[in-house]
Scaffold this motif. Structure first.
Motif, mmCIF file in Angstrom:
data_model
loop_
_atom_site.group_PDB
_atom_site.id
_atom_site.type_symbol
_atom_site.label_atom_id
_atom_site.label_comp_id
_atom_site.label_asym_id
_atom_site.label_seq_id
_atom_site.Cartn_x
_atom_site.Cartn_y
_atom_site.Cartn_z
ATOM 1 N N UNK A 63 0.829 -1.215 0.000
ATOM 2 C CA UNK A 63 0.000 0.000 0.000
ATOM 3 C C UNK A 63 0.863 1.265 0.000
ATOM 4 N N UNK A 64 2.143 1.097 -0.287
ATOM 5 C CA UNK A 64 3.062 2.256 -0.277
ATOM 6 C C UNK A 64 2.640 3.303 -1.297
ATOM 7 N N UNK A 65 1.963 2.876 -2.352
ATOM 8 C CA UNK A 65 1.534 3.817 -3.410
ATOM 9 C C UNK A 65 0.267 4.588 -3.031
ATOM 10 N N UNK A 66 -0.372 4.226 -1.933
ATOM 11 C CA UNK A 66 -1.643 4.871 -1.556
ATOM 12 C C UNK A 66 -1.356 5.980 -0.546
ATOM 13 N N UNK A 67 -1.844 7.183 -0.840
ATOM 14 C CA UNK A 67 -1.603 8.315 0.062
ATOM 15 C C UNK A 67 -2.398 8.162 1.355
ATOM 16 N N UNK A 68 -1.845 8.752 2.415
ATOM 17 C CA UNK A 68 -2.577 8.793 3.682
ATOM 18 C C UNK A 68 -3.669 9.850 3.605
ATOM 19 N N UNK A 69 -4.801 9.522 4.196
ATOM 20 C CA UNK A 69 -5.942 10.434 4.164
ATOM 21 C C UNK A 69 -5.649 11.701 4.977
ATOM 22 N N UNK A 70 -6.204 12.802 4.523
ATOM 23 C CA UNK A 70 -6.136 14.057 5.274
ATOM 24 C C UNK A 70 -7.561 14.595 5.403
ATOM 25 N N UNK A 71 -7.785 15.524 6.324
ATOM 26 C CA UNK A 71 -9.124 16.121 6.432
ATOM 27 C C UNK A 71 -9.583 16.766 5.126
ATOM 28 N N UNK A 72 -8.622 17.246 4.322
ATOM 29 C CA UNK A 72 -9.017 17.861 3.046
ATOM 30 C C UNK A 72 -9.710 16.862 2.130
ATOM 31 N N UNK A 73 -9.345 15.585 2.217
ATOM 32 C CA UNK A 73 -10.034 14.573 1.401
ATOM 33 C C UNK A 73 -11.511 14.498 1.782
ATOM 34 N N UNK A 74 -11.788 14.691 3.053
ATOM 35 C CA UNK A 74 -13.187 14.665 3.519
ATOM 36 C C UNK A 74 -13.938 15.882 2.975
ATOM 37 N N UNK A 75 -13.264 17.014 2.997
ATOM 38 C CA UNK A 75 -13.882 18.260 2.504
ATOM 39 C C UNK A 75 -14.190 18.137 1.012
ATOM 40 N N UNK A 76 -13.248 17.525 0.293
ATOM 41 C CA UNK A 76 -13.350 17.380 -1.178
ATOM 42 C C UNK A 76 -14.484 16.439 -1.581
ATOM 43 N N UNK A 77 -14.721 15.418 -0.762
ATOM 44 C CA UNK A 77 -15.607 14.320 -1.176
ATOM 45 C C UNK A 77 -17.084 14.712 -1.116
ATOM 46 N N UNK A 78 -17.828 14.222 -2.116
ATOM 47 C CA UNK A 78 -19.295 14.252 -2.031
ATOM 48 C C UNK A 78 -19.787 12.992 -1.321
ATOM 49 N N UNK A 79 -18.991 11.937 -1.418
ATOM 50 C CA UNK A 79 -19.331 10.670 -0.757
ATOM 51 C C UNK A 79 -18.054 10.060 -0.193
ATOM 52 N N UNK A 80 -18.166 9.472 0.984
ATOM 53 C CA UNK A 80 -17.026 8.792 1.598
ATOM 54 C C UNK A 80 -17.440 7.346 1.892
#
Ligand SMILES: Cc1cc2nc3c(=O)[nH]c(=O)nc-3n(C[C@H](O)[C@H](O)[C@H](O)COP(=O)(O)O)c2cc1C
Length: 205
Positions: A63-80
Motif C-alpha cells: 500500500x506504499x503507493x496509496x496516500x494517507x488520508x487528510x481532512x481535506x479529502x473529507x472536505x473534497x468528497x461528495x461521498x465517503x
C-alpha cells in the motif's frame, strides 16, 4: 454531462483484505462515473507488531503507493466510503483515530450532507461484520451524513446476505476476496455514486 461526483475511499487494512476491497471499490466507483481518491489511514501499531506478522508487513509494502488520508479529502468528497476490518465487533483503532481528528470539520458542519457507506471483513461468519458497520454508522449520524447502504436492492444481496455494506469472511487469511465479495463491492459502489449524483442534482435544482 452527468453531474460530477467525488468519492473518497478511506480504509484501514492490516493484512490486505480491506486493501483488495478498497482497490475494487475505487475501480467500481470510477467505472460508475465518479472521480475517486483512494486513501489509507495512518498505521498506529508498533513496528515490532507489524514485523511479527509477514502478511501485515507485506500489506504495508503493497500500500506504499496509496496516500494517507487528510481532512481535506473529507472536505473534497461528495461521498465517503469507509473500510475497516472488524476488531472485536468494532471499528479498528486506526480508522477511529482518523475519525477523531475530524472534530474541527464536524463542528464547522463540513461533514454534513454528504453520502457515506462502509465495508468490512472478519475472520469468521459471525465475527462482528454487522456490528462493525453499525458502529461506524453511529458516527455518520453525528456528522449529519446520509447513509447509502446496499440493502437487499440487488439479487446478489440475497446471496452475500449483508444489507449493511460489503463484508468478507477472510478466515485465518486463507480465504481471499472472492467473486461474491467483489460483486457486493460493485453493487455498493454503483449505488453510492448513483445516489450521490441524485442528491447533488436535487440540491442544485
Ligand atoms: C485485534 C483483532 C481483533 C479481531 N477481532 C475479530 C473478531 O472479533 N471477529 C472476527 O471474526 N475477526 C476478528 N479479527 C480478524 C480480522 O477482522 C480479519 O482477519 C480481517 O479480515 C482482517 O482484515 P485485513 O486483512 O484487511 O487486515 C480480529 C483481528 C485482530 C487483529
Amino acid at each position: 454531462m452527468p453531474t460530477s461526483v467525488n468519492v473518497a475511499v478511506v480504509f484501514y487494512s492490516a493484512t490486505g483484505t480491506l486493501t483488495t476491497m478498497a482497490r475494487a471499490m475505487t475501480e467500481d466507483a470510477e467505472a460508475a462515473g465518479a472521480t475517486v481518491r483512494l486513501r489509507k489511514v495512518a498505521e498506529l501499531a508498533p513496528q515490532a507488531a507489524i514485523d511479527s506478522n509477514p502478511a501485515w508487513a507485506a500489506n504495508i509494502e503493497a500500500t506504499a503507493d496509496i496516500a494517507e488520508v487528510t481532512p481535506d479529502d473529507m472536505r473534497w468528497a461528495d461521498a465517503v466510503v469507509f473500510g475497516s476490518p472488524t476488531r472485536y465487533g468494532n471499528v479498528s483503532a486506526q480508522l477511529k483515530q482518523f475519525l477523531d481528528t475530524l472534530g474541527g470539520l464536524w463542528q464547522a458542519g463540513e461533514l454534513a450532507d454528504k453520502v457515506y457507506s462502509g465495508f468490512t471483513a472478519s475472520a469468521t461468519p459471525h465475527g462482528g461484520q454487522e456490528t462493525t458497520l453499525i458502529a461506524l454508522y453511529n458516527t455518520i449520524h453525528h456528522f449529519g451524513g446520509i447513509l447509502v447502504t446496499p440493502g437487499y436492492t440487488h439479487a446478489s444481496k440475497f446471496v452475500d446476505g449483508n444489507p449493511y455494506g460489503t463484508s468478507h469472511v477472510s478466515g485465518q487469511g486463507d480465504l481471499p476476496v472472492n467473486e461474491q465479495t467483489l460483486t457486493a463491492v460493485r453493487v455498493q459502489a454503483e449505488r453510492v455514486v448513483k445516489f450521490t449524483r441524485a442528491l447533488k442534482d436535487g440540491l442544485g435544482a
